[in-house]
Structures are given as C-alpha cells and as structure tokens.
Design an enzyme around this catalytic site. Sequence first.
Site, PDB file in Angstrom:
ATOM      1  N   ASP A  91      42.756  69.492   6.249  1.00  0.00           N
ATOM      2  CA  ASP A  91      42.117  70.036   5.055  1.00  0.00           C
ATOM      3  C   ASP A  91      40.668  70.392   5.373  1.00  0.00           C
ATOM      4  O   ASP A  91      39.943  69.619   5.996  1.00  0.00           O
ATOM      5  CB  ASP A  91      42.167  69.018   3.914  1.00  0.00           C
ATOM      6  CG  ASP A  91      41.714  69.614   2.595  1.00  0.00           C
ATOM      7  OD1 ASP A  91      41.786  70.852   2.447  1.00  0.00           O
ATOM      8  OD2 ASP A  91      41.302  68.845   1.702  1.00  0.00           O
TER       9      ASP A  91
ATOM     10  N   SER B 121      38.175  62.490   3.722  1.00  0.00           N
ATOM     11  CA  SER B 121      39.427  61.822   3.366  1.00  0.00           C
ATOM     12  C   SER B 121      39.352  60.363   3.820  1.00  0.00           C
ATOM     13  O   SER B 121      38.457  59.641   3.389  1.00  0.00           O
ATOM     14  CB  SER B 121      40.621  62.563   3.982  1.00  0.00           C
ATOM     15  OG  SER B 121      41.838  62.021   3.505  1.00  0.00           O
ATOM     16  N   THR B 122      40.246  59.929   4.697  1.00  0.00           N
ATOM     17  CA  THR B 122      40.255  58.532   5.127  1.00  0.00           C
ATOM     18  C   THR B 122      38.907  58.150   5.730  1.00  0.00           C
ATOM     19  O   THR B 122      38.424  58.806   6.649  1.00  0.00           O
ATOM     20  CB  THR B 122      41.362  58.297   6.166  1.00  0.00           C
ATOM     21  OG1 THR B 122      42.602  58.749   5.631  1.00  0.00           O
ATOM     22  CG2 THR B 122      41.464  56.824   6.515  1.00  0.00           C
TER      23      THR B 122
ATOM     24  N   HIS C 102      39.336  62.970  -0.979  1.00  0.00           N
ATOM     25  CA  HIS C 102      40.725  62.753  -1.394  1.00  0.00           C
ATOM     26  C   HIS C 102      40.814  61.399  -2.106  1.00  0.00           C
ATOM     27  O   HIS C 102      40.680  60.340  -1.472  1.00  0.00           O
ATOM     28  CB  HIS C 102      41.651  62.758  -0.182  1.00  0.00           C
ATOM     29  CG  HIS C 102      41.686  64.079   0.523  1.00  0.00           C
ATOM     30  ND1 HIS C 102      42.225  64.226   1.780  1.00  0.00           N
ATOM     31  CD2 HIS C 102      41.275  65.314   0.146  1.00  0.00           C
ATOM     32  CE1 HIS C 102      42.139  65.492   2.152  1.00  0.00           C
ATOM     33  NE2 HIS C 102      41.560  66.182   1.172  1.00  0.00           N
TER      34      HIS C 102
ATOM     35  N   MET D 284      42.415  62.293   7.942  1.00  0.00           N
ATOM     36  CA  MET D 284      43.620  62.775   8.605  1.00  0.00           C
ATOM     37  C   MET D 284      43.928  64.205   8.195  1.00  0.00           C
ATOM     38  O   MET D 284      43.534  64.653   7.131  1.00  0.00           O
ATOM     39  CB  MET D 284      44.815  61.885   8.247  1.00  0.00           C
ATOM     40  CG  MET D 284      44.821  60.533   8.914  1.00  0.00           C
ATOM     41  SD  MET D 284      46.388  59.682   8.653  1.00  0.00           S
ATOM     42  CE  MET D 284      47.491  60.630   9.727  1.00  0.00           C
TER      43      MET D 284
END
Length: 354
Positions: A291, A168-169, A195, A288
């Site tokens: 997931d 993600s991030t 993501h 973050m």
Amino acid sequence: MPSEKRVLVVDDSVLLGAVVRELVEGFGGFRVVGIARDGDDALRMVHALNPDIVTLDIEMPGVDGLHALGYIMSECPRPVVMVSGATRRGDVDLTIRAFELGAVEFVRKPDVLSSDGWAQVAPRLRDALRAAAEANTTLPMLVRPRLPGEKRPRSLHAASEVAVVAASTGGPRALAEVIPALDAHLDAAVVVVQHMPPGFTAGLARRLDQLSMLPVREAQSGEPLLAGTVYIAPGGRHLVLERDGGAARLVCHDGPNEHGVRPAADPLFRSAAAVFPGRSVGVVLTGMGRDGVDGLKAILAAGGRGLVQDRATSAVYGMPAQARALVKEAQEFPLQGIAAGIAQQVQALRGAPR
C-alpha cells in the site's frame, strides 16, 4: 513461512484462551506452546518457553497487559500482538500506549463472543500473526517525545503543500516518533493513513496531539485542508483530497477496500498527486504489503517528492521495501530523519517553479 512459529497466548479467560489457541493452530505455520492466565504467568512462561510471538490481553488481574508488555520489550523483546476487547475510550488509549511500548499489531475481540463472532475476527488475527512473524524486534525502545511547550495555534489558511503518509504494522509507534518531531513552523498540511479499525484512530490522534507542537486531529469529511495541521484518516474509511474552488478539502468515503484494507494509502496518495501536482510529498513507513507504492509513483510522476523509511528502523520492511524497489527516485531515511526530511522536501517544492 519458512518454519513454524511458536506462540504464547495470554488471556485471563480459560475459554477465550482455548478459542484463540484453536484459531492460531488452525492457520497453519503457528503452534501454541502455552496459555498464560495473567501477566505474572505470562512473564514466567516467556522465559521458560521462549516463544517467537506473544498474543497478549490488556486487562488482566495482577500484572496487567501493559506492564507485562513493557517488561517483555525491555527484557526479552519479541513480537507481541495485543488481543483485547477494547471499546471504551480508556481502553482505546491503553491500546495506543501498547503500540508505543512496542506491540506490533492489535486485534479486537468480537463484540459477541460466539463461534460466528470469532470467525469474523480470524482473518485479522491471522494477518496480525503473519505480520508479527516478520517483525523486527531489534528496534530500540521508543524514547517518549517531550510534551510540547506552547502549542502552535490552529492555522486558518489553506495548505499550498501537503505531505501524505502511509503506515501499517508498527505504524503507531513510528508515528509517535515522526509527528512530534515535525517543526512547529511547518507550513504544510500532513495527512496520515494508518491501517486501523474504526474506533481507534481518534485515540491515535488524541495521543499524537498530546505529544506534538502541531495540532493533530482525526479527519472529518468536508473540512478544509489547512497548513500546519496533521490529519489522521478515520478507521474504516478511505480519505482523499478534493479541490473545492481554490482550496483543497478532505473527503471520507466507504469505497471498496484496496490491498485488503480501508483506509488505504493509495487513494490518498493518488488524490494528492492530482490536487497538489508538484506540491506533494509521499512518505511510506513500516508495514506489510505494498500500500502506498502506486500512489507514490503518481506523486513523483506529477513532480512531487518521495520518502521511504529504511530497513533498520522499520518494524516490518514490507511497504518501504516495495516502494524503494519500484520508485527509485524516493529517498530513504531512518525513522528519526523522516520529520526533517518532510520539512526539507516541502521547502524544496516551495522553491521549485510553479
């Protein structure tokens, strides 16, 4: 958030800069300390105001967003969120390059620059700023992997093992380290959930394909899962594995968001555990939230293996921290060791009794 974060907004439009300022200050926990109109202005204000976070447009007169980003991350690193109207292929490619240079998040401006359009973008901007507030800015600049020599030909045989990856991030930057480092002889499929909104994962796949010995492509629903190939889940759609006779195939669908996102890693991980019991490796990279954690549990419960990125090399140690805490059997690796870890675990699974 323990203290108010100071934000510098950079946009060449006076109107859009004011709109972003109003949104940011309406979230709570953030205060805009200045609005820069171009890259030159942004560099001066970063030094003068020392903001905690910078929101940065890509296309600006003078010093553009990419050059300003490169300077910020090399001279005075801090979390940068790209806020841009990128829609064309060239714009998307610039956004992917921004991630490699160190941008932690990206927010696309609304197609219609109205109050309703910005209202739809606001939750994404809020989440991006919250992620940026937790980002690790001590990471070294990414050393661009060498361009591959002779690329591995596209495999024609079905995968017997699979590595599934959650990011993600900070993920695009992490993937630019991991995927090009995968051994050209890796005889397993690699499937990645990053993501990302629709329209950007094809650009991510193109960029990783340029850097990697293994072929990298955006996944297409219904195609077979082949060994020695890296698949990127398409933005805005979940990606899972299904058994089609004796072989596995990729299936994209528009099911409900999980953890507030689509694609999410947990559906992919759960399907890998079901379709490749004892023959799958789950990998949780920077980001973050949580997931990938439940899916990683399923993979290990089915006899597979788990890898988790360590704190020191994570842009945001959220998903990896949750995975490490709740899936004790998962092994922790620095980012630079993830590719070798995948190869080791695939080999270990291959040697295990079926």
